[in-house]
Design an enzyme around this catalytic site. Structure first.
Site, PDB file in Angstrom:
ATOM      1  N   LYS A 193       0.829  -1.161  -0.121  1.00 26.78           N
ATOM      2  CA  LYS A 193      -0.013  -0.037   0.068  1.00 26.78           C
ATOM      3  C   LYS A 193       0.913   1.231  -0.046  1.00 26.78           C
ATOM      4  O   LYS A 193       1.361   1.706   1.026  1.00 26.78           O
ATOM      5  CB  LYS A 193      -0.843  -0.177   1.269  1.00 26.78           C
ATOM      6  CG  LYS A 193      -2.390   0.402   1.063  1.00 26.78           C
ATOM      7  CD  LYS A 193      -2.223   1.981   0.661  1.00 26.78           C
ATOM      8  CE  LYS A 193      -2.046   3.066   1.964  1.00 26.78           C
ATOM      9  NZ  LYS A 193      -1.740   4.398   1.628  1.00 26.78           N
ATOM     10  N   GLU A 269       9.324   1.159  11.300  1.00 26.20           N
ATOM     11  CA  GLU A 269      10.100   2.319  11.243  1.00 26.20           C
ATOM     12  C   GLU A 269       9.484   3.597  11.186  1.00 26.20           C
ATOM     13  O   GLU A 269       8.630   3.870  10.159  1.00 26.20           O
ATOM     14  CB  GLU A 269      10.965   2.038   9.694  1.00 26.20           C
ATOM     15  CG  GLU A 269      11.748   0.809   9.721  1.00 26.20           C
ATOM     16  CD  GLU A 269      12.503   0.571   8.551  1.00 26.20           C
ATOM     17  OE1 GLU A 269      12.335   1.284   7.679  1.00 26.20           O
ATOM     18  OE2 GLU A 269      13.328  -0.446   8.514  1.00 26.20           O
ATOM     19  N   CYS A 303      13.556  10.652   7.350  1.00 27.68           N
ATOM     20  CA  CYS A 303      13.300  10.463   8.692  1.00 27.68           C
ATOM     21  C   CYS A 303      14.767  10.603   9.621  1.00 27.68           C
ATOM     22  O   CYS A 303      14.479  10.760  10.498  1.00 27.68           O
ATOM     23  CB  CYS A 303      12.757   9.215   8.916  1.00 27.68           C
ATOM     24  SG  CYS A 303      13.853   7.911   8.151  1.00 27.68           S
ATOM     25  N   GLU A 405       8.533  16.172  16.096  1.00 31.62           N
ATOM     26  CA  GLU A 405       8.888  15.909  14.811  1.00 31.62           C
ATOM     27  C   GLU A 405       8.195  16.810  13.823  1.00 31.62           C
ATOM     28  O   GLU A 405       7.044  16.838  13.864  1.00 31.62           O
ATOM     29  CB  GLU A 405       8.673  14.410  14.421  1.00 31.62           C
ATOM     30  CG  GLU A 405       9.278  14.345  12.941  1.00 31.62           C
ATOM     31  CD  GLU A 405       8.975  13.090  12.184  1.00 31.62           C
ATOM     32  OE1 GLU A 405       7.672  12.338  12.325  1.00 31.62           O
ATOM     33  OE2 GLU A 405       9.806  12.130  11.587  1.00 31.62           O
TER      34      GLU A 405
END
Ligand code: NAD
Ligand code: 6OD
Length: 501
Positions: A193, A269, A303, A405
């Site tokens: 996906k 992750e 990331c 973040e």
């Protein structure tokens, strides 16, 4: 054709002549009654109308994956699988320009970046993991038994089955193949996906799989969103044996809950709030160059990117000024312009989030060293998701800017005095993905790298990746490690065979 062009040429023009992107299920394109718009981050023009999978379509993808596992794919030898995966890698390289155009269209990232990182890595992920699986040994133990004849034990690795692969938008092909490469090398089948923001390269890969001779059903792609859509349908499907996810920590938590039903393994992750630690004895120019990359590469949407920069006090002001000059020298622009150093953010929605942090920093009293807003872009680019590369000082570790973040081209710079102090401050965060330490003192480098609570510590470098090394996050940045033999822990079941002699 999976990606169709009803009114060619599609990629360069606006309005109605958008691509149509379908699912790839059991080796063939599958359309949906419902479609959603994919818009260009550069200027907001309609790029594609993307099929949105129904629950039944996700089910048919999972069934196709199961059938392939029981069919020809499941009977291949490792050597045959390895050959096929090499052919997939070669197929990506043969269609390099198609992948490049598709990735750049979806993300708006500079072509130079996608040409050197995203697409070659997308291909390499198939070869590297094919080699790992071809070469990895398993364990063997002789044991004694009371009758004196003994027994032997050896381990076999077997695929876990159908793997659900949920992907983000920031490095779409690279991060998807980082999972699909090892999953297939280990003999699994997959249902992918992709992010709703980046549907193209996963779909193109279906064509490459067919051309390479990978059996139908081994690689499937379903498009759609997360909750109430393809993502949820896939992760809650009982026919999926394991789920591998890259994306935000909050999404990872939801996926972990879905995986609890059926006690299925997850590899997560997730997000980060990565620090760079710059000691006064560093190679100053190298630290500036590396920190510019770690803060601003891919418009800050990596990331592993740096959003907190701790600089030892004697060089703090000089470092801030040099980083400011570097940020201000970066050219924002079109992907195909070789002078472009930074593209737009992925979407208007993500820009709203990043700009909310730009506003918050100002409200909290940050000193805006550079940026802090929206750049004036020419012509149709004015409608794109652009933001200025931004640096702040004047806020502490407790501010939202230092803790949450943002995932944009921005960083907070903070001075520190001692190694002990900076370690405490860096580690005082819920995330633990990556760090970059800049120092010429080797002893200190080893000490600091060992003490920082992260999955990946770079010294005098950033995003230098050997694909055989463990990759993953500590704390809320992830669960599990992928890369090299570590991927085998997730993508295989290790079975012990004990034979009494
Ligand atoms: P996201 O979590 O919003 O989406 C990731 C994927 O999950 C998308 O395909 C999305 O459709 C799907 N999804 C969302 N909700 C879901 C649900 N309830 N069930 C199933 N699927 C669902 O992340 P993003 O915005 O695409 O990517 C940015 C984030 O990814 C950042 O937080 C970044 O740090 C993180 N990231 C982490 C790594 C890493 O290796 N640790 C790598 C890249 C990105
Ligand atoms: O390089 C890789 O293997 C990897 N997983 C990179 C992740 C980058 C995150 O945005």
């Amino acid at each position: 054709m999976l990606i169709t062009e009803p009114q060619a040429p599609a990629r360069s023009s606006a309005g109605t002549d958008a691509l149509q992107i379908d699912h790839f299920i059991n080796g063939a394109a599958v359309a949906s009654a419902r479609r959603f718009d994919k818009r260009s981050p550069l200027d907001g023009r309609l790029l594609a109308r993307v099929a949105e999978a129904t629950r039944d379509q996700v089910d048919s993808a999972v069934r196709a994956a199961r059938a392939a596992l029981r069919g020809p794919w499941g009977t291949l030898t490792v050597a045959q699988r390895v050959d096929l995966l090499y052919a997939v890698a070669d197929g990506i390289n043969r269609r390099f320009d198609d992948f490049l155009a598709a990735e750049v269209a979806d993300t708006g990232k500079p072509m130079s970046l996608a040409r050197h990182v995203d697409i070659p890595r997308g291909a390499a992920n198939f070869k590297v993991f094919a080699d790992v699986v071809k070469n990895v040994p398993t364990e063997f133990f002789e044991m004694s038994t009371p009758d004196g004849l003994g027994a032997i034990n050896y381990a076999l690795r077997r695929p876990v089955g159908v793997v659900g692969v949920i992907c983000p938008w920031n490095l779409p092909l690279l991060l998807m193949t980082w999972k699909v490469g090892p999953a297939l090398a280990c003999g699994n089948t997959v249902v992918v996906k992709p992010s709703e923001e980046t549907p193209q390269t996963a779909t193109l890969l279906g064509e490459v799989m067919n051309a390479a001779g990978v059996p139908a059903g081994v690689y499937n792609v379903v498009h759609g969103f997360g909750p109430g859509s393809a993502g949820e349908f896939l992760t809650s499907h009982p026919g999926v044996n394991a789920i591998t996810f890259t994306g935000e920590t909050r999404t990872g938590e939801v996926i972990m809950k879905a995986a609890a039903s059926g006690a299925r393994p997850v590899s997560l992750e997730m997000g980060g709030k990565n620090a760079a630690v710059v000691f006064e004895d560093c190679d100053f120019d190298a630290a500036i160059e590396g920190t510019l990359r770690s803060c601003f590469a891919n418009c800050g949407q990596v990331c592993l990117g740096t959003e907190r920069v701790y600089v030892q006090r004697p060089i703090f002001d000089r470092f801030v000024q040099a980083l400011k000059r570097g940020a201000e020298a970066m050219q924002l622009g079109r992907p195909e312009d070789p002078a472009t150093a930074m593209g737009p953010l992925i979407s208007q929605e993500h820009r709203d989030k990043v700009l909310s942090y730009y506003r918050k920093a100002a409200e909290l009293g940050a000193t805006v060293v550079t940026g802090g807003g929206v750049p004036a872009m020419p012509g149709e680019l004015a409608a794109g998701a652009w933001v200025q590369p931004t640096l702040w000082t004047g806020l502490g570790d407790d501010s939202a800017i230092a803790r949450e973040e943002i995932f944009g081209p921005c960083a907070l710079l903070m001075p520190f005095d001692t190694e002990e102090e900076v370690l405490r401050r860096v580690n005082d965060n819920e995330y633990g993905l990556a760090t970059a330490v800049w120092t010429r003192d080797l002893q200190r480098a080893h000490r600091v790298a060992a003490a920082i609570e992260v999955g990946i510590a770079w010294v005098n470098s950033w995003f230098l990746r050997d694909l055989r090394t463990p990759f993953g996050g500590a704390k809320q940045s992830g669960i599990g490690r992928e890369g090299g033999v570590h991927s085998l822990e997730f993508y295989t079941e290790l079975k012990n065979v004990c034979i009494k002699l």
